[in-house]
Design a protein around this motif. Structure first.
Motif, PDB file in Angstrom:
ATOM      1  N   GLY A  34       0.808  -1.207   0.000  1.00  0.00           N
ATOM      2  CA  GLY A  34       0.000   0.000   0.000  1.00  0.00           C
ATOM      3  C   GLY A  34       0.846   1.264   0.000  1.00  0.00           C
ATOM      4  O   GLY A  34       0.338   2.351   0.248  1.00  0.00           O
ATOM      5  N   VAL A  35       2.134   1.124  -0.271  1.00  0.00           N
ATOM      6  CA  VAL A  35       3.084   2.236  -0.270  1.00  0.00           C
ATOM      7  C   VAL A  35       3.847   2.233  -1.592  1.00  0.00           C
ATOM      8  O   VAL A  35       4.203   1.172  -2.106  1.00  0.00           O
ATOM      9  N   ALA A  36       4.087   3.415  -2.121  1.00  0.00           N
ATOM     10  CA  ALA A  36       4.968   3.557  -3.280  1.00  0.00           C
ATOM     11  C   ALA A  36       6.092   4.504  -2.876  1.00  0.00           C
ATOM     12  O   ALA A  36       5.866   5.472  -2.140  1.00  0.00           O
ATOM     13  N   PHE A  37       7.294   4.194  -3.325  1.00  0.00           N
ATOM     14  CA  PHE A  37       8.456   5.014  -3.006  1.00  0.00           C
ATOM     15  C   PHE A  37       8.891   5.792  -4.235  1.00  0.00           C
ATOM     16  O   PHE A  37       9.012   5.223  -5.312  1.00  0.00           O
ATOM     17  N   GLU A  38       9.126   7.080  -4.047  1.00  0.00           N
ATOM     18  CA  GLU A  38       9.690   7.910  -5.107  1.00  0.00           C
ATOM     19  C   GLU A  38      11.148   8.164  -4.742  1.00  0.00           C
ATOM     20  O   GLU A  38      11.445   8.870  -3.777  1.00  0.00           O
ATOM     21  N   THR A  39      12.062   7.540  -5.481  1.00  0.00           N
ATOM     22  CA  THR A  39      13.495   7.696  -5.260  1.00  0.00           C
ATOM     23  C   THR A  39      14.216   7.097  -6.453  1.00  0.00           C
ATOM     24  O   THR A  39      13.611   6.370  -7.249  1.00  0.00           O
ATOM     25  N   ASP A  40      15.504   7.369  -6.564  1.00  0.00           N
ATOM     26  CA  ASP A  40      16.260   6.736  -7.651  1.00  0.00           C
ATOM     27  C   ASP A  40      17.079   5.544  -7.153  1.00  0.00           C
ATOM     28  O   ASP A  40      17.861   4.972  -7.893  1.00  0.00           O
ATOM     29  N   TRP A  41      16.884   5.140  -5.896  1.00  0.00           N
ATOM     30  CA  TRP A  41      17.516   3.957  -5.315  1.00  0.00           C
ATOM     31  C   TRP A  41      19.038   3.985  -5.423  1.00  0.00           C
ATOM     32  O   TRP A  41      19.661   3.005  -5.790  1.00  0.00           O
ATOM     33  N   THR A  42      19.623   5.126  -5.081  1.00  0.00           N
ATOM     34  CA  THR A  42      21.072   5.221  -4.928  1.00  0.00           C
ATOM     35  C   THR A  42      21.360   5.720  -3.508  1.00  0.00           C
ATOM     36  O   THR A  42      20.561   6.478  -2.938  1.00  0.00           O
ATOM     37  N   ALA A  43      22.478   5.300  -2.943  1.00  0.00           N
ATOM     38  CA  ALA A  43      22.826   5.709  -1.583  1.00  0.00           C
ATOM     39  C   ALA A  43      22.831   7.227  -1.466  1.00  0.00           C
ATOM     40  O   ALA A  43      23.402   7.918  -2.309  1.00  0.00           O
ATOM     41  N   GLY A  44      22.141   7.731  -0.452  1.00  0.00           N
ATOM     42  CA  GLY A  44      22.043   9.159  -0.210  1.00  0.00           C
ATOM     43  C   GLY A  44      20.840   9.824  -0.853  1.00  0.00           C
ATOM     44  O   GLY A  44      20.529  10.973  -0.540  1.00  0.00           O
ATOM     45  N   ALA A  45      20.171   9.111  -1.752  1.00  0.00           N
ATOM     46  CA  ALA A  45      19.022   9.696  -2.452  1.00  0.00           C
ATOM     47  C   ALA A  45      17.849   9.893  -1.490  1.00  0.00           C
ATOM     48  O   ALA A  45      17.592   9.054  -0.630  1.00  0.00           O
ATOM     49  N   GLU A  51       1.566   6.964   0.656  1.00  0.00           N
ATOM     50  CA  GLU A  51       0.743   5.961   1.328  1.00  0.00           C
ATOM     51  C   GLU A  51      -0.629   6.564   1.604  1.00  0.00           C
ATOM     52  O   GLU A  51      -0.735   7.654   2.150  1.00  0.00           O
ATOM     53  N   GLY A  52      -1.657   5.829   1.230  1.00  0.00           N
ATOM     54  CA  GLY A  52      -3.010   6.306   1.497  1.00  0.00           C
ATOM     55  C   GLY A  52      -3.312   7.635   0.825  1.00  0.00           C
ATOM     56  O   GLY A  52      -4.092   8.422   1.344  1.00  0.00           O
ATOM     57  N   GLY A  53      -2.681   7.885  -0.320  1.00  0.00           N
ATOM     58  CA  GLY A  53      -2.918   9.128  -1.038  1.00  0.00           C
ATOM     59  C   GLY A  53      -2.183  10.328  -0.478  1.00  0.00           C
ATOM     60  O   GLY A  53      -2.405  11.453  -0.924  1.00  0.00           O
ATOM     61  N   ARG A  54      -1.307  10.105   0.492  1.00  0.00           N
ATOM     62  CA  ARG A  54      -0.548  11.201   1.088  1.00  0.00           C
ATOM     63  C   ARG A  54       0.936  10.950   0.890  1.00  0.00           C
ATOM     64  O   ARG A  54       1.418   9.850   1.106  1.00  0.00           O
ATOM     65  N   SER A  55       1.639  11.993   0.496  1.00  0.00           N
ATOM     66  CA  SER A  55       3.089  11.896   0.333  1.00  0.00           C
ATOM     67  C   SER A  55       3.775  12.418   1.580  1.00  0.00           C
ATOM     68  O   SER A  55       3.377  13.451   2.128  1.00  0.00           O
ATOM     69  N   THR A  56       4.814  11.694   2.005  1.00  0.00           N
ATOM     70  CA  THR A  56       5.619  12.112   3.149  1.00  0.00           C
ATOM     71  C   THR A  56       7.057  12.249   2.679  1.00  0.00           C
ATOM     72  O   THR A  56       7.653  11.278   2.213  1.00  0.00           O
ATOM     73  N   SER A  57       7.577  13.465   2.792  1.00  0.00           N
ATOM     74  CA  SER A  57       8.981  13.688   2.452  1.00  0.00           C
ATOM     75  C   SER A  57       9.635  14.411   3.614  1.00  0.00           C
ATOM     76  O   SER A  57       8.981  15.146   4.358  1.00  0.00           O
ATOM     77  N   ASP A  58      10.920  14.178   3.780  1.00  0.00           N
ATOM     78  CA  ASP A  58      11.692  14.777   4.854  1.00  0.00           C
ATOM     79  C   ASP A  58      13.159  14.585   4.499  1.00  0.00           C
ATOM     80  O   ASP A  58      13.515  13.544   3.951  1.00  0.00           O
ATOM     81  N   PRO A  59      14.018  15.558   4.814  1.00  0.00           N
ATOM     82  CA  PRO A  59      15.442  15.395   4.503  1.00  0.00           C
ATOM     83  C   PRO A  59      16.071  14.161   5.156  1.00  0.00           C
ATOM     84  O   PRO A  59      17.072  13.647   4.654  1.00  0.00           O
ATOM     85  N   GLY A  60      15.484  13.647   6.242  1.00  0.00           N
ATOM     86  CA  GLY A  60      16.026  12.471   6.912  1.00  0.00           C
ATOM     87  C   GLY A  60      15.609  11.151   6.300  1.00  0.00           C
ATOM     88  O   GLY A  60      16.114  10.098   6.684  1.00  0.00           O
ATOM     89  N   GLN A  61      14.677  11.182   5.353  1.00  0.00           N
ATOM     90  CA  GLN A  61      14.232   9.962   4.667  1.00  0.00           C
ATOM     91  C   GLN A  61      15.130   9.738   3.464  1.00  0.00           C
ATOM     92  O   GLN A  61      14.965  10.390   2.431  1.00  0.00           O
ATOM     93  N   VAL A  62      16.094   8.824   3.606  1.00  0.00           N
ATOM     94  CA  VAL A  62      17.065   8.621   2.530  1.00  0.00           C
ATOM     95  C   VAL A  62      17.383   7.144   2.338  1.00  0.00           C
ATOM     96  O   VAL A  62      17.216   6.326   3.249  1.00  0.00           O
ATOM     97  N   VAL A  63      17.865   6.846   1.161  1.00  0.00           N
ATOM     98  CA  VAL A  63      18.404   5.525   0.864  1.00  0.00           C
ATOM     99  C   VAL A  63      19.788   5.461   1.507  1.00  0.00           C
ATOM    100  O   VAL A  63      20.617   6.358   1.306  1.00  0.00           O
ATOM    101  N   THR A  80       3.900  12.175  10.233  1.00  0.00           N
ATOM    102  CA  THR A  80       3.281  13.494  10.125  1.00  0.00           C
ATOM    103  C   THR A  80       1.795  13.364  10.452  1.00  0.00           C
ATOM    104  O   THR A  80       1.219  12.269  10.353  1.00  0.00           O
ATOM    105  N   PRO A  81       1.148  14.466  10.791  1.00  0.00           N
ATOM    106  CA  PRO A  81      -0.298  14.408  11.014  1.00  0.00           C
ATOM    107  C   PRO A  81      -1.048  13.928   9.771  1.00  0.00           C
ATOM    108  O   PRO A  81      -2.039  13.198   9.876  1.00  0.00           O
ATOM    109  N   GLU A  82      -0.577  14.324   8.587  1.00  0.00           N
ATOM    110  CA  GLU A  82      -1.224  13.896   7.340  1.00  0.00           C
ATOM    111  C   GLU A  82      -1.115  12.390   7.150  1.00  0.00           C
ATOM    112  O   GLU A  82      -2.060  11.733   6.716  1.00  0.00           O
ATOM    113  N   TRP A  83       0.070  11.836   7.455  1.00  0.00           N
ATOM    114  CA  TRP A  83       0.248  10.389   7.381  1.00  0.00           C
ATOM    115  C   TRP A  83      -0.699   9.690   8.351  1.00  0.00           C
ATOM    116  O   TRP A  83      -1.371   8.726   7.988  1.00  0.00           O
ATOM    117  N   ALA A  84      -0.750  10.179   9.580  1.00  0.00           N
ATOM    118  CA  ALA A  84      -1.604   9.560  10.601  1.00  0.00           C
ATOM    119  C   ALA A  84      -3.058   9.547  10.152  1.00  0.00           C
ATOM    120  O   ALA A  84      -3.759   8.536  10.305  1.00  0.00           O
TER     121      ALA A  84
END
Length: 161
Positions: A34-45, A51-63, A80-84
């Motif tokens: 139920g989750v899709a990841f947007e990334t290029d799958w390289t270290a540091g990306a 998830e559930g129609g809500r996007s969660t991004s944060d500088p600490g979310q990295v490969v 995040t509150p939106e994720w919850a």
């Protein structure tokens, strides 16, 4: 690996490349997770969790590591509150989750004859934290659905809550 790590090993009738694809391809992760990841799958990306129609991004979310067919590691998502709201988590539970430090997950993929051994390690967890309790139920269900998808072409239905 810390002593509070959650470790789960399973064996799948698939190939390392197909398992890698199932862990990284948004069309597949959405089916069993139920989750899709947007990334290029390289270290540091950076990683964006959808998830559930809500996007969660944060500088600490990295490969953290990405070796196709062998190893995948990334930091766990930001609460995040939106994720919850998107996943139906109440304010009290959200508040507790948001106070815990960021954890990480690692998928080790190893050929084992005609099958593949997958070991998932989720660590950097708070001792006695809520995340540890939730993933203790979540990972086995999720990995069972992944296994079913790869071996039969159909993911498992979501378990009742």
């Amino acid at each position: 690996m810390d002593s509070n790590a959650f470790v789960y090993t399973t064996y799948l009738r698939t190939t390392p490349d197909e398992l890698w694809r199932a862990l990284t391809d948004p069309a597949l992760t959405r089916r069993y997770w139920g989750v899709a990841f947007e990334t290029d799958w390289t270290a540091g990306a950076p990683m964006v969790w959808d998830e559930g129609g809500r996007s969660t991004s944060d500088p600490g979310q990295v490969v953290l590591a990405a070796e196709p067919g062998r190893l995948l590691s990334y930091t766990w998502h930001t609460f995040t509150p939106e994720w919850a709201e998107a996943v139906g988590i109440g304010e009290e539970v959200y508040g507790r989750l948001a106070k815990e430090r960021r954890s990480k997950v690692t998928f080790a993929i190893e050929p084992a004859g005609d099958i593949v051994k997958l070991t998932v390690v989720h660590d950097d967890l708070e001792p006695d934290g809520m995340i540890r309790d939730l993933i203790g139920e979540g990972w086995p269900a999720l990995l069972s659905s992944l296994k079913s998808l790869l071996e039969t072409g159909e993911e498992l239905p979501e378990p009742p809550r």
